[in-house]
Design a protein around this motif. Structure first.
Motif, PDB file in Angstrom:
ATOM      1  N   GLY A 137     -65.761   8.465 132.072  1.00  0.00           N
ATOM      2  CA  GLY A 137     -66.953   7.857 131.475  1.00  0.00           C
ATOM      3  C   GLY A 137     -67.204   8.373 130.076  1.00  0.00           C
ATOM      4  N   PHE A 138     -67.018   9.701 129.906  1.00  0.00           N
ATOM      5  CA  PHE A 138     -67.214  10.281 128.565  1.00  0.00           C
ATOM      6  C   PHE A 138     -66.173   9.745 127.589  1.00  0.00           C
ATOM      7  CE2 PHE A 138     -65.975  13.562 125.499  1.00  0.00           C
ATOM      8  CZ  PHE A 138     -67.166  13.722 124.816  1.00  0.00           C
ATOM      9  N   GLY A 139     -64.928   9.622 128.048  1.00  0.00           N
ATOM     10  CA  GLY A 139     -63.872   9.119 127.171  1.00  0.00           C
ATOM     11  C   GLY A 139     -64.155   7.704 126.710  1.00  0.00           C
ATOM     12  N   LEU A 140     -64.583   6.832 127.617  1.00  0.00           N
ATOM     13  CA  LEU A 140     -64.875   5.451 127.237  1.00  0.00           C
ATOM     14  C   LEU A 140     -66.093   5.373 126.322  1.00  0.00           C
ATOM     15  CD1 LEU A 140     -63.765   2.627 127.708  1.00  0.00           C
ATOM     16  CD2 LEU A 140     -65.316   2.380 129.646  1.00  0.00           C
ATOM     17  N   ALA A 141     -67.108   6.201 126.587  1.00  0.00           N
ATOM     18  CA  ALA A 141     -68.296   6.234 125.725  1.00  0.00           C
ATOM     19  C   ALA A 141     -67.930   6.718 124.327  1.00  0.00           C
ATOM     20  CB  ALA A 141     -69.353   7.145 126.345  1.00  0.00           C
ATOM     21  N   LEU A 142     -67.051   7.726 124.245  1.00  0.00           N
ATOM     22  CA  LEU A 142     -66.608   8.233 122.956  1.00  0.00           C
ATOM     23  C   LEU A 142     -65.849   7.167 122.173  1.00  0.00           C
ATOM     24  CD1 LEU A 142     -66.262  10.641 121.005  1.00  0.00           C
ATOM     25  CD2 LEU A 142     -64.152  11.210 122.251  1.00  0.00           C
ATOM     26  N   VAL A 143     -64.999   6.436 122.862  1.00  0.00           N
ATOM     27  CA  VAL A 143     -64.198   5.392 122.205  1.00  0.00           C
ATOM     28  C   VAL A 143     -65.088   4.306 121.629  1.00  0.00           C
ATOM     29  CG1 VAL A 143     -62.590   3.493 122.660  1.00  0.00           C
ATOM     30  CG2 VAL A 143     -62.080   5.783 123.488  1.00  0.00           C
ATOM     31  N   ILE A 144     -66.013   3.773 122.438  1.00  0.00           N
ATOM     32  CA  ILE A 144     -66.847   2.680 121.947  1.00  0.00           C
ATOM     33  C   ILE A 144     -67.824   3.165 120.873  1.00  0.00           C
ATOM     34  CG2 ILE A 144     -68.733   2.849 123.631  1.00  0.00           C
ATOM     35  CD1 ILE A 144     -68.669  -0.248 123.713  1.00  0.00           C
ATOM     36  N   GLY A 145     -68.267   4.419 120.965  1.00  0.00           N
ATOM     37  CA  GLY A 145     -69.144   4.950 119.934  1.00  0.00           C
ATOM     38  C   GLY A 145     -68.458   5.032 118.583  1.00  0.00           C
ATOM     39  N   MET A 146     -67.233   5.579 118.558  1.00  0.00           N
ATOM     40  CA  MET A 146     -66.493   5.675 117.297  1.00  0.00           C
ATOM     41  C   MET A 146     -66.157   4.292 116.754  1.00  0.00           C
ATOM     42  SD  MET A 146     -63.917   8.950 117.815  1.00  0.00           S
ATOM     43  CE  MET A 146     -63.024   8.180 119.188  1.00  0.00           C
ATOM     44  N   ALA A 147     -65.768   3.376 117.643  1.00  0.00           N
ATOM     45  CA  ALA A 147     -65.437   2.021 117.206  1.00  0.00           C
ATOM     46  C   ALA A 147     -66.658   1.313 116.629  1.00  0.00           C
ATOM     47  CB  ALA A 147     -64.864   1.224 118.371  1.00  0.00           C
TER      48      ALA A 147
END
Length: 439
Positions: free
Chosen positions: A371-381
């Motif tokens: 969940g943290f990894g996906l949140a990090l990805v969409i946040g940076m994008a």
């Protein structure tokens, strides 16, 4: 008078705007038939509110005497606009049949490009001769047509504009006094070749009801009225709104299908090409999407936020260009401001989005790491795409203007291309880098 004709006249007199829209929706033959039943005064009321490109074929369908009668009753500026949409041979023949003074005015107006002061001016303007006495001046004012009186302009015998007289000063002067001492020579004028947007800007700054238009030699050739300037502003705003999304500037709500297809289809094909470019970016990351289905779900979120951010920036820059707020030397400041706003808004939206995605994946049963990894990805994008969108929204109209193109011309299509490609590439690119966390 037949009941239908009486009802039609009442409709036009009481609701001219609604009547004009109803007339434009009719077939050409029906329009011609109804116009033959209307008196000139009522017909002219309609013609002034119907688009010139819709009036022109109707005028050509009427008999010559009726067409001549209607054109003589129209204001010269509108009559000239209607004639420019008729066939050249018909226009030449009709001008030969019109009264000499009207024909001369229409020929003169036809020489001006559509975006100049000469094309938007009212050629009927009354002026006083500089050698008049006060009594002669007041007599001339009483005899002048009401629609030709704007300000009390004064010209010499060659027609060169000498100045303007205040009505109060004229009424307080002795009848036998010359008007020369009353003339105020400091007068704002615009050349007949000045771009219409510059004329509108001057009227906005000075708040005049009318501005005199002069030719190369300084002769008074007409006036630009405040109502005409407002019409130009409204037309330009609607034209830009249509061109931004790839519709033709000449297209109207009830335009023929042929015109609609001709103006829209080329840009739809361009948009199709750009859509395939965005699809190609997604295709390059097909394997990653196959491993994590949630990526496909979140793709529209990234692209949508980028599109909204770019549209906001584009609207502000387009307004600045239209109102001359963006002047040489301010371009760098404008781009920097929009980029900074995009980054700050991107960070704020990214935090909210990341929290929402993290919560969603935990509820869906993913581990906290995934969940943290996906949140990090969409946040940076989100940050990257919104910053790029704000930058593109500011730069695209500036580039089009620098290339000599209309800044509004399909800017939204180019903007969508940037936001989709950058958004998809950033989101899926970050996802590929963070796959150990996501999976």
């Amino acid at each position: 008078m037949k009941p239908l004709e009486s009802l039609l006249r009442s409709f036009v007199e009481l609701h001219p705007d609604e009547a004009s829209r109803a007339f434009e929706a009719l077939d050409l033959d029906e329009r011609i038939r109804l116009f033959t039943t209307l008196p000139t005064r009522i017909a002219v009321t309609l013609m002034q509110r119907i688009s010139p490109h819709a009036v022109a074929p109707m005028v050509m369908g009427l008999d010559r005497d009726r067409s001549k009668e209607l054109l003589c009753a129209l204001p010269p500026r509108i009559a000239s606009s209607v004639l420019t949409h008729t066939e050249e041979s018909y226009r030449t023949d009709l001008l030969e049949c019109l009264p000499e003074n009207l024909s001369r005015s229409l020929r003169a107006l036809a020489k001006y490009p559509g975006d100049t002061a000469g094309a938007m001016m009212e050629p009927r303007v009354a002026s006083l001769s500089s050698d008049f006495t006060v009594q002669q001046a007041t007599t001339a004012i009483r005899k002048a047509p009401r629609e030709a009186l704007h300000y009390l302009y004064v010209t010499n015998r060659d027609g060169i504009l000498a100045g303007v007289i205040n009505m109060r000063d004229l009424l307080l002067a002795a009848p036998k006094d010359p008007i020369t001492p009353l003339i105020k020579t400091e007068l704002l004028t615009v050349p007949d070749t000045m771009p219409s947007k510059d004329v509108v800007q001057k009227m906005r700054e000075k708040r005049f009801l009318a501005i005199p238009v002069v030719d190369y030699d300084g002769r008074l050739v007409g006036v630009v009225k405040q109502s005409d300037a407002l019409r130009v502003v409204q037309d330009a705003a609607f034209d830009n709104m249509q061109k931004i999304v790839g519709a033709g500037a000449d297209e109207r709500a009830l335009s023929p299908v042929r015109l609609v297809v001709k103006s829209r289809l080329p840009w739809l094909l361009v948009n199709l090409v750009t859509a395939f470019m965005a699809a190609a970016v997604i295709g390059a990351f097909e394997g990653i999407i196959a491993q994590v289905a949630a990526l496909a779900v979140l793709l529209p979120v990234v692209a949508g936020q980028g599109g909204n951010t770019g549209s906001q920036s584009l609207a502000v820059v387009m307004r600045g260009l239209a109102l001359r707020e963006v002047i040489p030397g301010t371009t760098r400041q404008l781009i920097t401001k929009e980029l900074a706003a995009g980054v700050i808004n991107g960070v704020a939206v990214a935090i909210v989005t990341a929290i929402a995605v993290f919560s969603w994946r935990l509820v869906a049963g993913d581990s906290m790491t995934a969940g943290f990894g996906l949140a990090l990805v969409i946040g940076m994008a989100m940050i990257v795409n919104m910053a790029a969108a704000a930058l593109a929204g500011a730069v695209i109209p500036l580039i089009l203007q620098a290339c000599g193109r209309d800044p509004a011309q399909s800017a939204a299509i180019f903007l969508t291309t940037v936001t989709d490609i950058v958004g998809f590439a950033a989101f899926l690119g970050f996802a590929s880098l963070c796959m150990p966390l996501i999976t």
